[in-house]
Design a protein around this motif. Sequence first.
Motif, PDB file in Angstrom:
ATOM      1  N   ILE D 185       0.846  -1.070   0.390  1.00 19.39           N
ATOM      2  CA  ILE D 185       0.183  -0.092   0.072  1.00 19.39           C
ATOM      3  C   ILE D 185       0.934   1.147  -0.076  1.00 19.39           C
ATOM      4  N   GLN D 186       0.636   2.295  -0.600  1.00 17.85           N
ATOM      5  CA  GLN D 186       1.185   3.355  -1.210  1.00 17.85           C
ATOM      6  C   GLN D 186       0.033   4.718  -0.294  1.00 17.85           C
ATOM      7  N   VAL D 187       0.793   5.472   1.067  1.00 23.99           N
ATOM      8  CA  VAL D 187      -0.179   6.675   1.368  1.00 23.99           C
ATOM      9  C   VAL D 187       0.051   7.360   1.669  1.00 23.99           C
ATOM     10  N   GLY D 188      -0.346   8.439   0.939  1.00 21.70           N
ATOM     11  CA  GLY D 188       0.025   9.813   1.135  1.00 21.70           C
ATOM     12  C   GLY D 188       0.136  10.992   0.120  1.00 21.70           C
ATOM     13  N   ILE D 189       0.365  10.276  -1.124  1.00 21.19           N
ATOM     14  CA  ILE D 189       0.568  10.166  -2.239  1.00 21.19           C
ATOM     15  C   ILE D 189      -0.597  12.246  -2.823  1.00 21.19           C
ATOM     16  N   ARG D 190       0.608  13.181  -3.235  1.00 23.01           N
ATOM     17  CA  ARG D 190      -0.187  13.814  -2.876  1.00 23.01           C
ATOM     18  C   ARG D 190       0.469  15.420  -3.742  1.00 23.01           C
ATOM     19  N   GLY D 191       0.099  16.286  -4.281  1.00 21.67           N
ATOM     20  CA  GLY D 191       0.818  17.347  -4.720  1.00 21.67           C
ATOM     21  C   GLY D 191       0.346  17.453  -6.808  1.00 21.67           C
ATOM     22  N   SER D 192       1.037  18.368  -7.159  1.00 23.17           N
ATOM     23  CA  SER D 192       1.005  17.696  -8.839  1.00 23.17           C
ATOM     24  C   SER D 192       1.787  16.693  -9.140  1.00 23.17           C
ATOM     25  N   GLN D 193       1.003  16.456 -11.005  1.00 24.96           N
ATOM     26  CA  GLN D 193       1.288  15.030 -10.652  1.00 24.96           C
ATOM     27  C   GLN D 193       1.982  15.108 -12.697  1.00 24.96           C
ATOM     28  N   TYR D 194       2.647  14.172 -13.212  1.00 28.54           N
ATOM     29  CA  TYR D 194       3.101  13.742 -14.874  1.00 28.54           C
ATOM     30  C   TYR D 194       1.441  13.738 -15.476  1.00 28.54           C
ATOM     31  N   GLY D 195       0.530  12.992 -15.093  1.00 30.75           N
ATOM     32  CA  GLY D 195      -0.325  12.654 -15.450  1.00 30.75           C
ATOM     33  C   GLY D 195      -2.014  11.839 -14.910  1.00 30.75           C
ATOM     34  N   ASN D 213      -5.198  14.027  -0.571  1.00 32.93           N
ATOM     35  CA  ASN D 213      -6.635  14.121  -0.475  1.00 32.93           C
ATOM     36  C   ASN D 213      -7.995  12.618   0.003  1.00 32.93           C
ATOM     37  N   GLU D 214      -7.811  12.000  -0.682  1.00 38.13           N
ATOM     38  CA  GLU D 214      -8.388  10.786   0.677  1.00 38.13           C
ATOM     39  C   GLU D 214      -7.691  10.799   2.486  1.00 38.13           C
ATOM     40  N   LEU D 215      -6.610  10.515   2.586  1.00 36.29           N
ATOM     41  CA  LEU D 215      -6.621  10.222   3.616  1.00 36.29           C
ATOM     42  C   LEU D 215      -7.119  11.469   5.053  1.00 36.29           C
ATOM     43  N   HIS D 216      -6.973  12.927   4.199  1.00 34.87           N
ATOM     44  CA  HIS D 216      -7.884  13.911   4.671  1.00 34.87           C
ATOM     45  C   HIS D 216      -8.704  13.361   4.930  1.00 34.87           C
ATOM     46  N   ARG D 217      -9.641  12.887   4.010  1.00 32.88           N
ATOM     47  CA  ARG D 217     -11.170  12.741   3.857  1.00 32.88           C
ATOM     48  C   ARG D 217     -11.931  11.543   5.151  1.00 32.88           C
ATOM     49  N   ILE D 218     -10.608  10.334   5.369  1.00 29.84           N
ATOM     50  CA  ILE D 218     -10.695   9.342   6.112  1.00 29.84           C
ATOM     51  C   ILE D 218     -10.292   9.214   6.965  1.00 29.84           C
ATOM     52  N   GLY D 219      -9.757  10.020   7.096  1.00 32.62           N
ATOM     53  CA  GLY D 219      -7.984   9.852   8.796  1.00 32.62           C
ATOM     54  C   GLY D 219      -7.828   8.867   9.051  1.00 32.62           C
ATOM     55  N   ILE D 220      -6.933   8.863   9.875  1.00 33.27           N
ATOM     56  CA  ILE D 220      -5.662   8.353  10.414  1.00 33.27           C
ATOM     57  C   ILE D 220      -6.299   6.842  10.893  1.00 33.27           C
ATOM     58  N   ALA D 221      -7.119   6.586  11.880  1.00 31.57           N
ATOM     59  CA  ALA D 221      -7.683   5.786  12.568  1.00 31.57           C
ATOM     60  C   ALA D 221      -8.393   5.094  11.083  1.00 31.57           C
ATOM     61  N   GLU D 222      -8.969   5.407   9.772  1.00 36.20           N
ATOM     62  CA  GLU D 222      -9.498   4.792   9.097  1.00 36.20           C
ATOM     63  C   GLU D 222      -8.502   4.060   8.308  1.00 36.20           C
ATOM     64  N   CYS D 223      -7.341   4.735   8.814  1.00 38.02           N
ATOM     65  CA  CYS D 223      -6.045   5.016   6.782  1.00 38.02           C
ATOM     66  C   CYS D 223      -5.751   3.484   8.551  1.00 38.02           C
ATOM     67  N   ILE D 224      -5.469   3.325   9.174  1.00 36.78           N
ATOM     68  CA  ILE D 224      -4.657   2.311   9.419  1.00 36.78           C
ATOM     69  C   ILE D 224      -5.325   0.927   9.952  1.00 36.78           C
TER      70      ILE D 224
END
Lengths: 318, 318, 318, 318, 318, 318
Positions: D185-195, D213-224
Amino acid sequence: MSEKIRYAPPSASAAPRFSGIKTFMRLPHVQTTENIDFAVVGIPFDTGASYKSGARFGPTAIREASSLIRNFNMTFEVKNFEHLSGVDYGEVTVKPGFIHETYAEIEKGLQPLFDAGVVPICLGGDHSITLGELRAAAKKHGPVALVHFDSHLDTWDDYWGMKYTHGTPFRRACEEGLIDTKHSIQVGIRGSQYGPEDVQGSIDLGFEVITANELHRIGIAECIKRIQKRTGDAKVFLTFDIDFVDPSMAPGTGTIEIGGFTGYESLTLVQGLKDTNIIGMDLVEVLPVIDPAGMTAFMAASLVYEVISILAVQKRRN
Amino acid sequence: MSEKIRYAPPSASAAPRFSGIKTFMRLPHVQTTENIDFAVVGIPFDTGASYKSGARFGPTAIREASSLIRNFNMTFEVKNFEHLSGVDYGEVTVKPGFIHETYAEIEKGLQPLFDAGVVPICLGGDHSITLGELRAAAKKHGPVALVHFDSHLDTWDDYWGMKYTHGTPFRRACEEGLIDTKHSIQVGIRGSQYGPEDVQGSIDLGFEVITANELHRIGIAECIKRIQKRTGDAKVFLTFDIDFVDPSMAPGTGTIEIGGFTGYESLTLVQGLKDTNIIGMDLVEVLPVIDPAGMTAFMAASLVYEVISILAVQKRRN
Amino acid sequence: MSEKIRYAPPSASAAPRFSGIKTFMRLPHVQTTENIDFAVVGIPFDTGASYKSGARFGPTAIREASSLIRNFNMTFEVKNFEHLSGVDYGEVTVKPGFIHETYAEIEKGLQPLFDAGVVPICLGGDHSITLGELRAAAKKHGPVALVHFDSHLDTWDDYWGMKYTHGTPFRRACEEGLIDTKHSIQVGIRGSQYGPEDVQGSIDLGFEVITANELHRIGIAECIKRIQKRTGDAKVFLTFDIDFVDPSMAPGTGTIEIGGFTGYESLTLVQGLKDTNIIGMDLVEVLPVIDPAGMTAFMAASLVYEVISILAVQKRRN
Amino acid sequence: MSEKIRYAPPSASAAPRFSGIKTFMRLPHVQTTENIDFAVVGIPFDTGASYKSGARFGPTAIREASSLIRNFNMTFEVKNFEHLSGVDYGEVTVKPGFIHETYAEIEKGLQPLFDAGVVPICLGGDHSITLGELRAAAKKHGPVALVHFDSHLDTWDDYWGMKYTHGTPFRRACEEGLIDTKHSIQVGIRGSQYGPEDVQGSIDLGFEVITANELHRIGIAECIKRIQKRTGDAKVFLTFDIDFVDPSMAPGTGTIEIGGFTGYESLTLVQGLKDTNIIGMDLVEVLPVIDPAGMTAFMAASLVYEVISILAVQKRRN
Amino acid sequence: MSEKIRYAPPSASAAPRFSGIKTFMRLPHVQTTENIDFAVVGIPFDTGASYKSGARFGPTAIREASSLIRNFNMTFEVKNFEHLSGVDYGEVTVKPGFIHETYAEIEKGLQPLFDAGVVPICLGGDHSITLGELRAAAKKHGPVALVHFDSHLDTWDDYWGMKYTHGTPFRRACEEGLIDTKHSIQVGIRGSQYGPEDVQGSIDLGFEVITANELHRIGIAECIKRIQKRTGDAKVFLTFDIDFVDPSMAPGTGTIEIGGFTGYESLTLVQGLKDTNIIGMDLVEVLPVIDPAGMTAFMAASLVYEVISILAVQKRRN
Amino acid sequence: MSEKIRYAPPSASAAPRFSGIKTFMRLPHVQTTENIDFAVVGIPFDTGASYKSGARFGPTAIREASSLIRNFNMTFEVKNFEHLSGVDYGEVTVKPGFIHETYAEIEKGLQPLFDAGVVPICLGGDHSITLGELRAAAKKHGPVALVHFDSHLDTWDDYWGMKYTHGTPFRRACEEGLIDTKHSIQVGIRGSQYGPEDVQGSIDLGFEVITANELHRIGIAECIKRIQKRTGDAKVFLTFDIDFVDPSMAPGTGTIEIGGFTGYESLTLVQGLKDTNIIGMDLVEVLPVIDPAGMTAFMAASLVYEVISILAVQKRRN
């Protein structure tokens, strides 16, 4: 005046030098013109800057750095405040962004000091402030001899069509009749120029000019003689742009130029004014925000200290 | 417009993003008003600063920071330059120390862009520049709705008796009829004030004001709704003072205030303008010299990038 | 007292806030205990530091940062100096390297203030100074309730066998009977510990402890209630270690810990003391030399400002 | 193992934490694989950096910062070295400028640790080093589950035609069969992208991706929970790019992105791995040269500390 | 060429020097080989660095610093752009982490300039780039005389077994037959060495070597004579490693050595090449990230400026 | 001893110099007194500082900086570790805030080294530590000759009534009979003083004093002769305060003074001790937190390196 000396720094043996409200050399902060020989005055104005700004925080930084300085000057073997009384006068009101209104405030702020025969020691601020100081000086003393240490001439006619900047004060001052150019000298000029008319312009105004190239060639001792000869007995206003000093010692300034002078050379040069009749001075263009370890501000404070010691030596002598 | 898109950043796969002359997002530096949707314009003027100066180096720092930014916006799922054409227009001529002369230059510099329907994205510089921008905007569009993110109102009447500073542009703009205040809003106001008349002064001018205290209470989503409702279909000039962002993320600014908003909140807020009719914008008050690791400049570049993406989204939609 | 208010900052409309000798909020620097409600006192002592030193320059940096602060508090809607009189009292004499001698000086320096019913607002310095302050406070008031914001308990028994450091003042204070622990509370504790006995040690001394983990869980509003309940009507000494604040906002401190609180949360928490009977306070552990853009010092100044505003609100109320 | 624990930090009560040769947490510097549970290993390699370089000094800075950390973890209520033995193993030989030669050295350096069942805790260095680490891990364990905290995916195929950079290690690792992507799993992806192909590319490789964006929405506990579910009982390699953390807390890194996570959130997330079978980890992309007050390095050290505590908790449990 | 001069900086009287897109001396950014005498070319490559990295940001920093420089050279009394035409050519494509691929790009990028008789002025980057430059130079000119200012010889055979680093380019260049060593000279060598074979190695390759110890002894004027005698009429490639300059003036570099030369001495030395046939040059190893106040970058820009002035003087003469 | 040399730095050709645990010159960290000629010992104590503190981090910074240094000394043409064996001994236990307890630890820590005839090379820490070192030295050797490079005399009687600070160690040492003042010399004294009694005080204690003014006048070569004549065959303890060096080269120190000596002059002066019987040394007052680019720490490391080379030369000679 020795019997009624009033204002001096507190003893360094009472409390650490780093403690206390930060005035210059921890002098009392009093707005008086009585019973004092000199007054340190902050002029936190940097609207005249053509490149990096930030000299408005110069006075605060120089004051902080100066708390490290002790009372006895080894070179002159003088305990300054056995002979002198001086205060930190605080700061002239400035109007950031508005140079003419600020000039009026500088003039108003300094006039009582000049009138009372007190030597104002002004901490800039950018070099545009000197015009305001010279207006006040000349009102009392008539045209004054300028001893000007700098890497720049500051006698340009305008910058981008604007007549009042930190690159133009001495041309304006000449036009206003504030400077006795035949006893004035500019020392340390270096760096790239706009054209051959730059140095020639100063000469045409009547200044003697010693460029950095020349100063490196003739040496400090000879330069002192040249200054002494030039100024003679004239009333001298000393203006020291910290960028006279080499960037290795004074990086914290707005328009650095390569090939300046060491701290030792710079101190020695100022010490060479020990017989000069200094009626006012400023130290300008310290930018604390780009000053690693506060070295530039301490360089500035140390230069001011030498002038205070000269005043003490002259007082002792009389 | 896709068939004749002309100006876009070079491919990041051709050369590292850190290489090349530093324009915004490495856009071509061309002074044209044709075939472009937006133009990034530097306005390196900081004479209006009432406290720390140095914003004149803001445009250069934001440009450098922006080279890290890639073309695809994850939030909007848009490849900006599939829909947009834009340039780095260079910089407006400024006259450091002379605000009125500079206003004239700003107006002259931006007018062709507004007239051509190009969205100018101005990089400050201190907040005083916005008055010049609004003069140009209003000449084309009439009074514009202002969406103003800031920790300060900037509607004071004067500073030390001076009418034109970075604390007064929006009062001046109202007096000059440049702002349609009934569709305008100021968001993020916080910190100490001169008095209760500060906020009331903005309200009296017709602005809606959302203080930081209120924004913390209502949240970003609700704030976006309030902005959308306030602006409606009006032509909006967006002015973003970087000190809206919390000092933890944007320390590099001249008059920081505690209690601001995170980078995520700030980006989200700007993204909330995706249906707003933005006809111009500026991003002001970045002081590179006190910006550790360039984080403030990168925050600024990222906010500008979101606006560019909004333009792309709107273009794609049409 | 409104008819004879004596000491207040100069008007910000007269001169730029960055100008003048740097006292706290530009208050007059007067060593008086008469006609004042509070006195800001620097205690530039950092010999107690167990890790990074440099807090001896804290008072100077906080004073400089505070010049940005204006008189009106938006949250409380109070013009502080319509209700209060206060001075910058200068600094207590310290003996760097000698903690017992310095404690004697702190006690001697603060006693007149406590005795006169003036609220001393002490700017540290490291946290070891609080023991000296509490000695003076207790002499006047008897054991005081401690409201302690910090990431560390500072109730360890010794460091490397040494009993007097910035990690031990509150245990010493308890031993000396200076603290009314049953009305005292420690808030924000986090980071790695020496062992479970650390927190338990505070509890055994009688303190209530709210760790950072708990505070993140219960939230600021609930925490305020807990503090109010704990302190009740007791005479409170507020001690704020800047490392309570998250390093993102307050990196300039000697023993940072991850997971602290934002500027907004920190201000809100202090505002929650608006009904508390604060008889003295300190703000400690600001290390200017590692403080990018002066953000930590400004955070500190802003926290002090909220306490001054509380004093104003309480004064207005009476 | 408690009866034969061998390697632990010296007591903080013996000497100040700032003293001594700077190893991680002041652990003994011993190159052994016996009688230890974990080994901290520096990999000072930054040739893979696509933007700002300087991570080669990361291990030294993290070690220095770590000296502030104490042995007892409040969250887990565990005294780490009552249950664990660990060393600072020193550094893998690197060949600056030569990635393949360095990969060989990394593999050679780590293999004995993996083979002995010791958990290597690698301090980078840029993210390119993880490929070398995974080669060694897979040789012992077969394909491992990757838990990857980062603002970037690092699964691009190439940079400027180059296949081996800090932006490509996980694609290479997949191609080499080193990763069990279905438990990764990859967690925390953000910023501008190539595409849009960026995130899709990771998904196509088999990764689960939680954007910022998703992590801000679901929160740390859910991410865990999502991570726990994803990894299950798999052998996990944890790779933590410090730019996962918000720039406000971790500015000292080469490719910052706005909108990250606080120190508290980041620590909490790592603490959520307490039941995960971690067989190795790295912490990468700390650039000390742009790290004000060492805050980023301390953030890094604190994250590593949580993993060490997890190892202690798991050891205690067994 | 004086009648068709095409490319020169804008007038400093039109706009402040700090404004505009940051090219070298604000020269036009044009990729042409026609109608120009010189072209400034950035080569932002630092993969060859054996110690501190970061020189990839050197070209950007030098360009920014150069905006302070004016057109007239006092020493030579020449207005550079009355005689010269020059451009900022932009940057050569580099492949960070991949030295051979980058060498190919450097060669490809510079070849058209050498072929057109344009003097390329390359801004590094670390010293490894010079090998690529020499390959291009030699293709046009055959083996060139090297005038090499540096505190290091850079003629080692390998670093950790690697043949291509910033410590080895001149040995490689000799092996490839790119250097006419009998007319070449290395000046300023100092600091600790690996062994006596270091200097002997250069001598064995055919170089004349003047160590710093010797240069301090013989003085700048004598050194100039030695260089003039050595180079004669040969086609000279000038390579200037900024660490030649003393760290007090040029701290921002990767491998500083004590006991270097002042800014004045360094400028004077370069001015001494006024009769030398310079067919190309580079200025390398500026690391902006450790460059307080930008002083190192400005030193670098000033050195480049002297070379441009030499070109102008030579042009005027013809 | 040449047949059984045991301790030396690793080959720089094996791994980059920046890699590995940071000991001085990457020497093995071993606490032995056998088979070694010298031992580098950190004494991270700064409680004695009268102005800026922070020298407790000096040893760590000097160690890091020293990794850049290679084994062969060009001036002496000696490969140090062909003749010497040496270790990084680690650090003496210090008690921050408690000078007497720390003196006891210093004495205890160094005694075994002096007793074994090993030359301790102590890295401070502030100058107060030298008293502890001299106590240990005198126990073995009786009163030692002091060669003291500094801008300050450090023979004051007290600071604020305190007898033990970094301004008083040599008066205390004289009182304790630790110094053979008739063979001792203080070199480099400058800056402001408390009074004429300062220098006279040293002379009265029996020291020869060469002020900076005198040293600038007589030159380095003459000064070396004076030192040689003064010390003769005496057992010499060398104490080097980094503020001897000019602030332009060594800004990172607590009490800078203008007008010092260049790096080249400083190295040359130390090299002049090549025939001196050095039985111990220290290098003090490096403050890393105000040391841009680590230049001061590297200056310090380079000075220590010259002393190590002197030991090697003397060993080779025997």
